[in-house]
Design an enzyme around this catalytic site. Structure first.
Site, PDB file in Angstrom:
ATOM      1  N   GLY A 126      35.349 -13.194 -66.452  1.00 11.80           N
ATOM      2  CA  GLY A 126      36.474 -12.903 -65.559  1.00 11.80           C
ATOM      3  C   GLY A 126      36.018 -12.812 -64.111  1.00 11.80           C
ATOM      4  O   GLY A 126      35.943 -11.713 -63.541  1.00 11.80           O
ATOM      5  N   TYR A 127      35.680 -13.946 -63.519  1.00 12.13           N
ATOM      6  CA  TYR A 127      35.267 -13.994 -62.113  1.00 12.13           C
ATOM      7  C   TYR A 127      36.424 -14.490 -61.238  1.00 12.13           C
ATOM      8  O   TYR A 127      36.912 -13.796 -60.368  1.00 12.13           O
ATOM      9  CB  TYR A 127      34.093 -14.976 -61.933  1.00 12.13           C
ATOM     10  CG  TYR A 127      32.705 -14.428 -62.138  1.00 12.13           C
ATOM     11  CD1 TYR A 127      32.453 -13.365 -62.984  1.00 12.13           C
ATOM     12  CD2 TYR A 127      31.614 -15.010 -61.485  1.00 12.13           C
ATOM     13  CE1 TYR A 127      31.163 -12.892 -63.171  1.00 12.13           C
ATOM     14  CE2 TYR A 127      30.325 -14.542 -61.661  1.00 12.13           C
ATOM     15  CZ  TYR A 127      30.095 -13.487 -62.507  1.00 12.13           C
ATOM     16  OH  TYR A 127      28.825 -13.038 -62.673  1.00 12.13           O
ATOM     17  N   THR A 160      37.902 -19.197 -69.494  1.00  8.49           N
ATOM     18  CA  THR A 160      37.694 -20.162 -70.579  1.00  8.49           C
ATOM     19  C   THR A 160      37.671 -19.480 -71.944  1.00  8.49           C
ATOM     20  O   THR A 160      36.931 -18.508 -72.154  1.00  8.49           O
ATOM     21  CB  THR A 160      36.368 -20.925 -70.362  1.00  8.49           C
ATOM     22  OG1 THR A 160      36.459 -21.613 -69.113  1.00  8.49           O
ATOM     23  CG2 THR A 160      36.106 -21.921 -71.480  1.00  8.49           C
ATOM     24  N   GLU A 244      23.906 -19.707 -65.156  1.00 10.25           N
ATOM     25  CA  GLU A 244      24.986 -20.604 -65.584  1.00 10.25           C
ATOM     26  C   GLU A 244      24.657 -22.048 -65.202  1.00 10.25           C
ATOM     27  O   GLU A 244      24.914 -22.976 -65.952  1.00 10.25           O
ATOM     28  CB  GLU A 244      26.302 -20.158 -64.922  1.00 10.25           C
ATOM     29  CG  GLU A 244      27.503 -21.017 -65.313  1.00 10.25           C
ATOM     30  CD  GLU A 244      28.809 -20.555 -64.655  1.00 10.25           C
ATOM     31  OE1 GLU A 244      28.808 -19.550 -63.938  1.00 10.25           O
ATOM     32  OE2 GLU A 244      29.830 -21.230 -64.886  1.00 10.25           O
TER      33      GLU A 244
HETATM   34  C1  LIG Z   1      37.784 -25.966 -66.877  1.00 14.06           C
HETATM   35  C2  LIG Z   1      37.417 -24.796 -66.019  1.00 14.06           C
HETATM   36  C3  LIG Z   1      36.914 -23.668 -66.623  1.00 14.06           C
HETATM   37  C4  LIG Z   1      36.608 -22.542 -65.859  1.00 14.06           C
HETATM   38  N1  LIG Z   1      36.190 -21.398 -66.507  1.00 14.06           N
HETATM   39  C5  LIG Z   1      36.057 -20.265 -65.796  1.00 14.06           C
HETATM   40  C6  LIG Z   1      35.783 -19.029 -66.468  1.00 14.06           C
HETATM   41  O1  LIG Z   1      35.630 -18.969 -67.697  1.00 14.06           O
HETATM   42  N2  LIG Z   1      35.724 -17.901 -65.733  1.00 14.06           N
HETATM   43  C7  LIG Z   1      35.863 -17.913 -64.372  1.00 14.06           C
HETATM   44  O2  LIG Z   1      35.761 -16.859 -63.770  1.00 14.06           O
HETATM   45  N3  LIG Z   1      36.120 -19.073 -63.709  1.00 14.06           N
HETATM   46  C8  LIG Z   1      36.231 -20.241 -64.389  1.00 14.06           C
HETATM   47  N4  LIG Z   1      36.524 -21.410 -63.733  1.00 14.06           N
HETATM   48  C9  LIG Z   1      36.792 -21.364 -62.291  1.00 14.06           C
HETATM   49  C10 LIG Z   1      35.796 -22.072 -61.429  1.00 14.06           C
HETATM   50  O3  LIG Z   1      34.640 -21.309 -61.254  1.00 14.06           O
HETATM   51  C11 LIG Z   1      36.509 -22.376 -60.107  1.00 14.06           C
HETATM   52  O4  LIG Z   1      37.520 -23.326 -60.377  1.00 14.06           O
HETATM   53  C12 LIG Z   1      35.579 -22.904 -59.068  1.00 14.06           C
HETATM   54  O5  LIG Z   1      34.719 -21.909 -58.620  1.00 14.06           O
HETATM   55  C13 LIG Z   1      36.351 -23.502 -57.865  1.00 14.06           C
HETATM   56  O6  LIG Z   1      37.259 -22.590 -57.368  1.00 14.06           O
HETATM   57  P1  LIG Z   1      38.811 -22.983 -57.149  1.00 14.06           P
HETATM   58  O7  LIG Z   1      39.301 -23.635 -58.395  1.00 14.06           O
HETATM   59  O8  LIG Z   1      39.511 -21.762 -56.675  1.00 14.06           O
HETATM   60  O9  LIG Z   1      38.803 -24.085 -56.012  1.00 14.06           O
HETATM   61  P2  LIG Z   1      38.659 -23.822 -54.441  1.00 14.06           P
HETATM   62  O10 LIG Z   1      37.555 -22.858 -54.206  1.00 14.06           O
HETATM   63  O11 LIG Z   1      39.994 -23.505 -53.894  1.00 14.06           O
HETATM   64  O12 LIG Z   1      38.195 -25.244 -53.944  1.00 14.06           O
HETATM   65  C14 LIG Z   1      39.117 -26.339 -53.757  1.00 14.06           C
HETATM   66  C15 LIG Z   1      38.324 -27.524 -53.228  1.00 14.06           C
HETATM   67  O13 LIG Z   1      37.751 -27.219 -51.955  1.00 14.06           O
HETATM   68  C16 LIG Z   1      36.330 -27.389 -51.982  1.00 14.06           C
HETATM   69  N5  LIG Z   1      35.695 -26.324 -51.175  1.00 14.06           N
HETATM   70  C17 LIG Z   1      35.951 -24.993 -51.236  1.00 14.06           C
HETATM   71  N6  LIG Z   1      35.152 -24.328 -50.374  1.00 14.06           N
HETATM   72  C18 LIG Z   1      34.351 -25.254 -49.774  1.00 14.06           C
HETATM   73  C19 LIG Z   1      33.307 -25.189 -48.802  1.00 14.06           C
HETATM   74  N7  LIG Z   1      32.917 -24.019 -48.293  1.00 14.06           N
HETATM   75  N8  LIG Z   1      32.694 -26.344 -48.442  1.00 14.06           N
HETATM   76  C20 LIG Z   1      33.077 -27.540 -48.972  1.00 14.06           C
HETATM   77  N9  LIG Z   1      34.078 -27.665 -49.893  1.00 14.06           N
HETATM   78  C21 LIG Z   1      34.692 -26.534 -50.289  1.00 14.06           C
HETATM   79  C22 LIG Z   1      35.944 -27.264 -53.444  1.00 14.06           C
HETATM   80  O14 LIG Z   1      34.753 -27.946 -53.729  1.00 14.06           O
HETATM   81  C23 LIG Z   1      37.147 -27.907 -54.128  1.00 14.06           C
HETATM   82  O15 LIG Z   1      37.002 -29.300 -54.138  1.00 14.06           O
HETATM   83  C24 LIG Z   1      36.786 -22.565 -64.453  1.00 14.06           C
HETATM   84  C25 LIG Z   1      37.252 -23.730 -63.836  1.00 14.06           C
HETATM   85  C26 LIG Z   1      37.558 -24.825 -64.609  1.00 14.06           C
HETATM   86  C27 LIG Z   1      38.095 -26.058 -63.906  1.00 14.06           C
END
Ligand SMILES: Cc1cc2nc3c(=O)[nH]c(=O)nc-3n(C[C@H](O)[C@H](O)[C@H](O)COP(=O)(O)OP(=O)(O)OC[C@H]3O[C@@H](n4cnc5c(N)ncnc54)[C@H](O)[C@@H]3O)c2cc1C
Length: 402
Positions: A126-127, A160, A244
């Site tokens: 839960g991050y 997940t 991870e």
């Molecule tokens: C299938 C799946 C399973 C997951 N499972 C888990 C889980 O079990 N538990 C959990 O806690 N999380 C989980 N996640 C979450 C995952 O860690 C996040 O989706 C990820 O960290 C990206 O965050 P966001 O989706 O909020 O995208 P955002 O952070 O909003 O990013 C959107 C876009 O902007 C880009 N971006 C953002 N900041 C920057 C920067 N500083 N420089 C350049 N580009 C940037 C990103 O690369 C991306 O392309 C999962 C995600 C997926 C897709």
């Protein structure tokens, strides 16, 4: 640096290959990880490995690790990849387990490590939150102290497989007034059966059910479930993310994937000839193999560093980017190879024609039926575990020093 395997390592490979051949559940042969599996199928191999003492190879021996060298662990993952084994999930084994044995107290170790080793307890992570993914430190879920409990409120997302989870590890804000956002966060373990925890499915493009929203409403959690020190959770969270990322390259599994792709391309035809003889297609497969070979050498170099006592550093970002790009290209080429046979997916992964439980006839060869679902599903790999753009930022700063 010596990239050749020693005679002892070759003997070790034989030993684990024999063990896998004799013990891996037959009904999960060449199954891979699919989100529509039953809970017991996810855990079947984990439980067998738990009994053998091989479920947490990378842990220190005192907590149940095998004491294998990094190279032996690499061989182990290669041998499992050869049969596309359903491996123990990372949430317990590779994420919260190492946090608990490194930063947890004796009670937490005694309570939680045995269930992770045996595969009896399922964990979720839960991050992320709707407004806190890459910018994780901006998370808003709060944990407010009330006597010997925390009262937790907030929303997590992308959790997940939380639909199966017994426990979750959560990042919560315990000091909203801290000078920096990273400083007011704590790492808290939550029993998913606690009143106020609600897991809601997020439906995916491939029709599968793999991720969830997790809502926390006035969830009362004993303070004993805090790991380490209050407000120091960011340190543990970063430690976990490094774990991870290593292993996310999936080299061994991609090697097996390329072998399969070659088999498929030898069966499929283009203009009456095997697809693999088509110059353009063969070129794309060869380029993939070249990139994979380069990645493998990089991974072996990292292993050699680990053998010499250097922990996985920012180079795990390189492994993550290249590994996930290769995984995605592999699914693209597989879909290209099977063509329209790759699309028998009628909105529900549990009803793929030809699969057990489906009431529809299969269309095309068996190897084609999951191609589209896998293609869509693997888009996630460049997002999770820290998106590839974020990994590039890390490389720029930590490796290139820019
Ligand atoms: C299938 C799946 C399973 C997951 N499972 C888990 C889980 O079990 N538990 C959990 O806690 N999380 C989980 N996640 C979450 C995952 O860690 C996040 O989706 C990820 O960290 C990206 O965050 P966001 O989706 O909020 O995208 P955002 O952070 O909003 O990013 C959107 C876009 O902007 C880009 N971006 C953002 N900041 C920057 C920067 N500083 N420089 C350049 N580009 C940037 C990103 O690369 C991306 O392309 C999962 C995600 C997926 C897709």
């Amino acid at each position: 640096m010596n990239l050749e395997f020693t005679p002892e390592e070759k003997a070790f490979r034989e030993e684990v290959r024999t063990f896998i051949a004799e013990n891996y559940p037959k009904h999960l042969a060449d199954f891979g990880m699919r989100e529509d599996m039953e809970r017991e199928d996810f855990l079947a191999w984990h439980k067998i490995l738990g009994e053998k003492g091989w479920s947490v190879p990378a842990w220190p021996v005192e907590y149940g690790g095998t004491g294998w060298t990094p190279t032996q662990r690499y061989i182990w993952s290669e041998e499992n990849a050869r049969i596309n084994a359903v491996m123990p999930l990372p949430f317990g084994v590779a994420m919260v387990g190492p946090v608990i044995y490194t930063f947890g107290n004796e009670e937490q170790k005694a309570e939680h490590l045995p269930g992770i080793r045996s595969g009896d307890v399922w964990w979720c992570q839960g991050y992320s939150e709707p407004g806190a993914g890459s910018d994780l430190a901006s998370l808003k879920t709060t944990a407010v102290r009330d006597g010997d409990h925390y009262i937790i409120n907030g929303q997590k997302t992308w959790t997940t497989l939380a639909q199966h989870a017994d426990w979750g590890f959560f990042l919560c804000r315990t000091d909203p007034d801290a000078a920096k956002p990273q400083e007011g966060i704590s790492f808290i373990l939550i029993d998913m059966k606690t009143p106020g925890v609600e897991v809601k499915p997020i439906k995916l493009l491939d029709g599968g059910y793999e991720v969830n929203e997790t809502w926390l409403t006035d969830v009362r959690v004993p303070v004993e479930n805090l790991v380490g020190e209050e407000n120091k959770g960011w340190t543990y969270a970063k430690f976990l993310l490094a774990h991870e990322r290593s292993g996310i390259a999936g080299v061994a599994r991609s090697k097996r994937g390329v072998e399969k792709l070659r088999e498929i391309a030898a069966s499929e035809t283009l203009d009456g000839k095997p697809l693999i003889n088509d110059f353009d297609f063969a070129r794309k497969v060869s380029q993939l193999e070249i990139d994979l070979a380069a990645l493998e050498i990089t991974e072996l170099r990292t292993l050699a560093g680990e053998q010499a006592g250097k922990g996985p550093g920012p180079e795990s970002s390189i492994l993550k980017i290249k590994g996930t790009e290769i995984q995605q290209r592999l699914t693209e080429l597989t879909l290209e190879a099977v063509g329209s046979y790759g699309t028998p997916l009628y909105g529900n992964i549990a009803n793929v024609p030809g699969d057990a439980g489906s009431n529809q006839y299969p269309v095309g060869p068996d190897y084609a039926k999951h191609a589209a679902a896998t293609y869509f599903n693997m888009r996630k790999t460049s997002i999770y575990g820290g998106s590839n753009e974020i990994q590039r930022n890390i490389i720029t700063k930590m490796i290139l020093g820019l």
